[in-house]
Write a protein that holds these residues in place. Structure first.
Motif: not given
Ligand code: PMV
Length: 350
Positions: A228-252
């Protein structure tokens, strides 16, 4: 089940006539935010959203030919007749297409799969994406991409994402199972034009995996106190990775993908009994990736239901990353993949 009757009067109101045969190609995808765990096994509804990159290598090409005179389906995989579980999964999937099309004919399925089968390189994703695309056309369905993604999902969850090229987000779906069934599909996600990603794939072991992802997911959900802890943190990961993809920030993007994958494997290691896909060779490659970062190269690893490692890096660094990883895997193969296309029909005709 109704059979299709040719008519000389009015054309059929909804279903276009079946073409009878179709060939489609699809590519595997590698999840950067993982799908791990189902809320509904029958409908293949995931617990969490996931996000992947479709590869430009390892295509699966599948031809579906209706065989009205045959008493059963036949499936050929890389020139050999499929049997057992592989045959049952394809036949069950064809039943779903037949129900949607209101048709009863059996089919011959011929698949050429260039992915090392069962090695955690998502051969089921390209396989069911190609089968859904060719099967729907052969049986006269005309699904839009969302419907095709929902259909492919029923064969293998990750196949929903291989309908699309580039980066794809698979929505878990919400509400009742019937509502979630409608809302659980993949769609393309935008990324900055300058992103230029590559995945360096280190095949440390091309053999079939000991525990299927289906069984391993079930055990993790049923017994892992970390799930359950991973599933909850995965939701945050998804939001952040979408922003990083849009920003072109491959390291993030890479940092988020690596932590999401390691977290998924942590849930499995804590299952009872533990599911452990990572091998000593996997850890050797992970050490090498860390050293690349210490040398100033942006490289981050992700692993699926197997020991192989996929390293996300800039396309310009891919050869250098491949050389470093090749040293670590010894005799194992190393491949470089750029983003690839979505599933598409090659031919459809009578
Ligand atoms: O689609 P399946 O049942 O083969 O599950 C795939 C699960 C992972 O590859 C481990 C993760 C993912 O999101 O692709």
């Amino acid at each position: 089940m109704a059979t299709h009757q040719p008519t000389t009067t009015m054309p059929a109101p909804q279903a276009p006539p079946a073409t009878g045969a179709a060939t489609a190609v699809a590519h595997p995808n590698i999840a950067l935010i993982k799908y791990w765990g189902k809320r509904d096994e029958e409908l293949v509804l995931p617990r969490t959203d996931s996000l992947s990159m479709t590869l430009g290598i390892f295509p699966t090409t599948t031809t579906v030919t209706l065989t009205p005179a045959a008493g059963h389906d036949t499936v050929t995989l890389n020139g050999h007749p499929a049997q057992g579980e592989a045959l049952r999964r394809v036949t069950t999937f064809l039943d779903l297409i037949r129900r949607q099309a209101g048709r009863g004919e059996h089919a011959a399925v011929d698949t050429v799969n260039t992915v090392p089968t069962g090695a955690g390189l998502a051969s089921s994703a390209s396989g069911f994406a190609a089968l859904a695309t060719a099967g729907a056309a052969a049986y006269g369905l005309d699904p839009d991409q969302r419907a095709l993604s929902r259909l492919a999902r029923r064969g293998s969850g990750s196949a929903s994402r291989s309908i699309f090229g580039g980066f794809a987000l698979w929505h878990a779906g919400t509400g009742t199972p019937a509502q979630a069934d409608l809302g659980s599909y993949a769609e393309p996600v935008p990324a900055a034009a300058g992103l230029e990603p590559a995945l360096v794939i280190a095949v440390v072991n091309a053999g079939a995996k000991a525990v299927s992802s289906r069984a391993a997911m079930r055990r993790t959900l049923d017994t892992s106190p970390l799930y359950e802890a991973w599933a909850a943190s995965s939701a945050g990961d998804l939001t952040q990775i979408r922003a990083a993809l849009l920003a072109g920030d491959l390291k993030t993007v890479g940092e988020i993908a690596e932590r999401n994958a390691l977290g998924m494997h942590a849930t499995m290691l804590a299952a009872r009994p533990a599911v452990r896909y990572l091998s000593p060779a996997t850890v050797t490659v992970l050490d090498r990736v860390l050293r690349l970062r210490q040398d100033g190269i942006s490289a981050h690893a992700t692993m699926d239901a197997g020991p192989n490692v996929k390293v996300l890096c800039h396309a310009a660094d891919a050869e250098q990353v491949a050389d470093a990883v090749r040293e670590a895997v010894g005799p194992g193969a190393v491949h470089i993949a750029r983003p690839g296309p979505g599933a598409h029909l090659l031919t459809a005709g009578t």
